[in-house]
Motif scaffolding. Structure first.
Motif, PDB file in Angstrom:
ATOM      1  N   THR A  36       0.858  -1.194   0.000  1.00 49.64           N
ATOM      2  CA  THR A  36       0.000   0.000   0.000  1.00 49.64           C
ATOM      3  C   THR A  36       0.890   1.239   0.000  1.00 49.64           C
ATOM      4  O   THR A  36       2.076   1.154  -0.297  1.00 49.64           O
ATOM      5  CB  THR A  36      -0.935  -0.021   1.221  1.00 49.64           C
ATOM      6  OG1 THR A  36      -0.106  -0.170   2.383  1.00 49.64           O
ATOM      7  CG2 THR A  36      -1.921  -1.168   1.142  1.00 49.64           C
ATOM      8  N   GLY A  37       0.317   2.388   0.329  1.00 45.35           N
ATOM      9  CA  GLY A  37       1.064   3.641   0.259  1.00 45.35           C
ATOM     10  C   GLY A  37       0.739   4.322  -1.065  1.00 45.35           C
ATOM     11  O   GLY A  37       0.100   3.737  -1.948  1.00 45.35           O
ATOM     12  N   SER A  38       1.198   5.557  -1.220  1.00 55.65           N
ATOM     13  CA  SER A  38       0.849   6.302  -2.444  1.00 55.65           C
ATOM     14  C   SER A  38       1.632   5.787  -3.653  1.00 55.65           C
ATOM     15  O   SER A  38       1.141   5.859  -4.786  1.00 55.65           O
ATOM     16  CB  SER A  38       1.094   7.796  -2.246  1.00 55.65           C
ATOM     17  OG  SER A  38       2.386   8.002  -1.735  1.00 55.65           O
ATOM     18  N   THR A  39       2.819   5.238  -3.445  1.00 56.80           N
ATOM     19  CA  THR A  39       3.667   4.863  -4.581  1.00 56.80           C
ATOM     20  C   THR A  39       3.038   3.806  -5.503  1.00 56.80           C
ATOM     21  O   THR A  39       3.069   3.991  -6.726  1.00 56.80           O
ATOM     22  CB  THR A  39       5.054   4.396  -4.085  1.00 56.80           C
ATOM     23  OG1 THR A  39       5.525   5.345  -3.123  1.00 56.80           O
ATOM     24  CG2 THR A  39       6.050   4.321  -5.229  1.00 56.80           C
ATOM     25  N   TYR A  80      -5.712  -0.650   5.294  1.00 51.70           N
ATOM     26  CA  TYR A  80      -5.110  -1.156   4.069  1.00 51.70           C
ATOM     27  C   TYR A  80      -6.060  -2.125   3.351  1.00 51.70           C
ATOM     28  O   TYR A  80      -5.970  -2.303   2.140  1.00 51.70           O
ATOM     29  CB  TYR A  80      -3.748  -1.781   4.371  1.00 51.70           C
ATOM     30  CG  TYR A  80      -2.680  -0.735   4.694  1.00 51.70           C
ATOM     31  CD1 TYR A  80      -2.870   0.612   4.379  1.00 51.70           C
ATOM     32  CD2 TYR A  80      -1.484  -1.096   5.292  1.00 51.70           C
ATOM     33  CE1 TYR A  80      -1.894   1.556   4.651  1.00 51.70           C
ATOM     34  CE2 TYR A  80      -0.497  -0.147   5.571  1.00 51.70           C
ATOM     35  CZ  TYR A  80      -0.714   1.180   5.250  1.00 51.70           C
ATOM     36  OH  TYR A  80       0.264   2.118   5.509  1.00 51.70           O
ATOM     37  N   GLY A 132       6.895  -0.860  -1.468  1.00 47.27           N
ATOM     38  CA  GLY A 132       7.259   0.550  -1.484  1.00 47.27           C
ATOM     39  C   GLY A 132       8.404   0.695  -0.490  1.00 47.27           C
ATOM     40  O   GLY A 132       8.929  -0.285   0.031  1.00 47.27           O
ATOM     41  N   ILE A 133       8.775   1.913  -0.217  1.00 51.50           N
ATOM     42  CA  ILE A 133       9.839   2.129   0.788  1.00 51.50           C
ATOM     43  C   ILE A 133       9.516   3.392   1.581  1.00 51.50           C
ATOM     44  O   ILE A 133       9.059   4.390   1.009  1.00 51.50           O
ATOM     45  CB  ILE A 133      11.232   2.205   0.109  1.00 51.50           C
ATOM     46  CG1 ILE A 133      12.353   2.293   1.148  1.00 51.50           C
ATOM     47  CG2 ILE A 133      11.312   3.366  -0.890  1.00 51.50           C
ATOM     48  CD1 ILE A 133      13.752   2.042   0.580  1.00 51.50           C
ATOM     49  N   GLY A 134       9.726   3.326   2.882  1.00 49.62           N
ATOM     50  CA  GLY A 134       9.527   4.517   3.713  1.00 49.62           C
ATOM     51  C   GLY A 134      10.730   5.442   3.617  1.00 49.62           C
ATOM     52  O   GLY A 134      11.820   5.019   3.208  1.00 49.62           O
ATOM     53  N   HIS A 138      12.117   1.868   5.642  1.00 48.67           N
ATOM     54  CA  HIS A 138      11.303   0.720   6.071  1.00 48.67           C
ATOM     55  C   HIS A 138      10.626   0.061   4.875  1.00 48.67           C
ATOM     56  O   HIS A 138      10.349   0.696   3.871  1.00 48.67           O
ATOM     57  CB  HIS A 138      10.306   1.091   7.179  1.00 48.67           C
ATOM     58  CG  HIS A 138       9.094   1.869   6.785  1.00 48.67           C
ATOM     59  ND1 HIS A 138       8.728   3.045   7.397  1.00 48.67           N
ATOM     60  CD2 HIS A 138       8.139   1.633   5.861  1.00 48.67           C
ATOM     61  CE1 HIS A 138       7.608   3.488   6.866  1.00 48.67           C
ATOM     62  NE2 HIS A 138       7.229   2.652   5.926  1.00 48.67           N
ATOM     63  N   GLY A 140       7.294  -2.701   4.120  1.00 46.31           N
ATOM     64  CA  GLY A 140       6.118  -3.080   4.895  1.00 46.31           C
ATOM     65  C   GLY A 140       6.090  -2.086   6.044  1.00 46.31           C
ATOM     66  O   GLY A 140       6.231  -0.883   5.841  1.00 46.31           O
ATOM     67  N   THR A 161       7.450   7.641  10.673  1.00 47.22           N
ATOM     68  CA  THR A 161       6.401   6.999   9.862  1.00 47.22           C
ATOM     69  C   THR A 161       5.035   7.587  10.179  1.00 47.22           C
ATOM     70  O   THR A 161       4.230   7.849   9.272  1.00 47.22           O
ATOM     71  CB  THR A 161       6.433   5.471  10.117  1.00 47.22           C
ATOM     72  OG1 THR A 161       7.701   4.985   9.671  1.00 47.22           O
ATOM     73  CG2 THR A 161       5.319   4.759   9.398  1.00 47.22           C
ATOM     74  N   ASN A 165       2.740   9.456   7.424  1.00 46.47           N
ATOM     75  CA  ASN A 165       1.424   8.930   7.056  1.00 46.47           C
ATOM     76  C   ASN A 165       0.279   9.802   7.564  1.00 46.47           C
ATOM     77  O   ASN A 165      -0.882   9.555   7.226  1.00 46.47           O
ATOM     78  CB  ASN A 165       1.270   7.489   7.548  1.00 46.47           C
ATOM     79  CG  ASN A 165       2.180   6.541   6.763  1.00 46.47           C
ATOM     80  OD1 ASN A 165       2.803   6.941   5.782  1.00 46.47           O
ATOM     81  ND2 ASN A 165       2.272   5.294   7.181  1.00 46.47           N
ATOM     82  N   ARG A 167      -0.587  12.608   6.603  1.00 45.38           N
ATOM     83  CA  ARG A 167      -1.283  13.302   5.510  1.00 45.38           C
ATOM     84  C   ARG A 167      -2.563  12.576   5.095  1.00 45.38           C
ATOM     85  O   ARG A 167      -3.447  13.175   4.498  1.00 45.38           O
ATOM     86  CB  ARG A 167      -0.337  13.456   4.303  1.00 45.38           C
ATOM     87  CG  ARG A 167       0.099  12.154   3.676  1.00 45.38           C
ATOM     88  CD  ARG A 167       1.377  12.304   2.841  1.00 45.38           C
ATOM     89  NE  ARG A 167       2.143  11.071   2.912  1.00 45.38           N
ATOM     90  CZ  ARG A 167       2.372  10.265   1.880  1.00 45.38           C
ATOM     91  NH1 ARG A 167       1.960  10.598   0.680  1.00 45.38           N
ATOM     92  NH2 ARG A 167       3.047   9.160   2.030  1.00 45.38           N
ATOM     93  N   LYS A 202      12.593  10.037  -1.267  1.00 46.61           N
ATOM     94  CA  LYS A 202      13.070   8.657  -1.130  1.00 46.61           C
ATOM     95  C   LYS A 202      14.550   8.516  -1.503  1.00 46.61           C
ATOM     96  O   LYS A 202      15.111   7.427  -1.425  1.00 46.61           O
ATOM     97  CB  LYS A 202      12.229   7.711  -2.007  1.00 46.61           C
ATOM     98  CG  LYS A 202      10.734   7.740  -1.715  1.00 46.61           C
ATOM     99  CD  LYS A 202      10.423   7.165  -0.344  1.00 46.61           C
ATOM    100  CE  LYS A 202       9.004   7.407   0.112  1.00 46.61           C
ATOM    101  NZ  LYS A 202       8.004   6.685  -0.630  1.00 46.61           N
TER     102      LYS A 202
HETATM  103  C1  GLP Z   1       3.649   2.915   4.630  1.00 48.23           C
HETATM  104  C2  GLP Z   1       3.522   1.443   4.203  1.00 48.23           C
HETATM  105  C3  GLP Z   1       4.695   1.010   3.362  1.00 48.23           C
HETATM  106  C4  GLP Z   1       4.981   2.029   2.293  1.00 48.23           C
HETATM  107  C5  GLP Z   1       5.337   3.355   2.922  1.00 48.23           C
HETATM  108  C6  GLP Z   1       5.680   4.436   1.921  1.00 48.23           C
HETATM  109  O1  GLP Z   1       4.338   3.088   5.809  1.00 48.23           O
HETATM  110  N1  GLP Z   1       3.372   0.556   5.292  1.00 48.23           N
HETATM  111  O2  GLP Z   1       4.401  -0.265   2.805  1.00 48.23           O
HETATM  112  O3  GLP Z   1       6.036   1.593   1.464  1.00 48.23           O
HETATM  113  O4  GLP Z   1       4.220   3.776   3.668  1.00 48.23           O
HETATM  114  O5  GLP Z   1       4.529   5.059   1.483  1.00 48.23           O
HETATM  115  P1  GLP Z   1       4.416   6.005   0.250  1.00 48.23           P
HETATM  116  O6  GLP Z   1       4.448   5.124  -0.951  1.00 48.23           O
HETATM  117  O7  GLP Z   1       3.084   6.684   0.410  1.00 48.23           O
HETATM  118  O8  GLP Z   1       5.554   6.951   0.307  1.00 48.23           O
END
Ligand code: GLP
Length: 243
Positions: A36-39, A80, A132-134, A138, A140, A161, A165, A167, A202
């Motif tokens: 999940t996440g915006s990416t 999610y 995705g990546i935090g 991170h 997940g 984190t 998140n 937003r 990122k």
């Molecule tokens: C959250 C999710 C991650 C995701 C990260 C980045 O913390 N658990 O799986 O990679 O957000 O989110 P975004 O893609 O919005 O930057």
């Protein structure tokens, strides 16, 4: 690592969807690990288009999502489970019985983590894990830590984190403080991994993931040890790697 640096978010989304589509075509009952996440939103939009164009079929596809906030019901618009329905599942011919996501409502963490690890095992493991990546590296919800976590576990989210998140929520206070996430072992056991990243925010995490030491302080750095990783990232996300 096979690294594709592409121009922008749209190009990243198109390329990532091609890699997932190739997996689905070569194995119609693939187990997809989803994120999940915006990416990944654009990636899912491209997959929906490929489905509508008759290029891919979800009827036999099985899925296991990476993570879920603790305490949110599946119909909460920031859960999610809700994200996956609205961004992908509701738009394709997937059998919802074949979709899996940690249950954020189970209080007993030990019980839920055991159940979810057993679900992944029963699926025969993940064929292709999307990540995705935090900003802090991170994956997940495996936050920077002193050691790499094994299987599914419950985690206290870091301030970084929660802020990133916030937003998506009415206020920072509304962001859940805990989540369930697949562990690094679950992720590393996937037969293939596809990491997507976009944007300047990122760049630091991508540099540390690809070029830095392998350390649980940057959970994504463990991917250097996986034999079948695709990274699809835009120029902004790769600006520190490619400078
Ligand atoms: C959250 C999710 C991650 C995701 C990260 C980045 O913390 N658990 O799986 O990679 O957000 O989110 P975004 O893609 O919005 O930057």
């Amino acid at each position: 690592m096979r690294i594709y640096t592409v121009k922008d978010y749209d190009a990243m989304s198109a390329k990532a969807a091609e890699i997932i589509a190739a997996q689905m075509i070569s194995k119609p009952n693939s187990v997809l690990g989803l994120a999940t996440g915006s990416t990944p939103i654009g990636t899912y939009q491209n997959l929906i288009k490929k489905y509508n164009d008759g290029i891919i079929d979800f009827s036999e596809i099985r899925t296991a999502n990476l993570d879920e906030y603790k305490g949110l019901t599946p119909d909460h618009d920031q859960s999610y489970a809700y994200f996956m329905r609205t961004n992908l599942f509701d738009h394709v011919n997937i059998d919802m019985a074949n979709t899996n996501i940690p249950n954020g409502l189970v209080e007993d963490a030990e019980e839920e983590c055991k159940r979810y690890d057993a679900v992944i095992d029963a699926l025969g493991g993940v064929d292709l894990q999307l990540l995705g990546i935090g900003n802090n590296g991170h994956i997940g919800f495996n936050e920077p830590a002193e050691a790499f976590a094994n299987g599914t576990h419950s985690i206290k989210l870091t301030d970084n984190t929660i802020e990133a998140n916030a937003r998506f929520f009415a206020s920072k206070d509304d962001v859940p403080k805990y989540a369930y996430t697949m562990g690094i072992r679950n992720i590393m056991q996937a037969k293939a991994i596809l990491l997507v990243a976009s944007g300047e925010a990122k760049a630091d995490a991508m540099y540390k993931t690809i070029c830095g030491p392998i350390t649980p302080e940057v959970p994504a750095s463990i991917l250097q040890l996986h034999s079948n990783v695709f990274i699809v990232a835009d120029e902004a996300a790769m600006s520190k790697v490619n400078k």
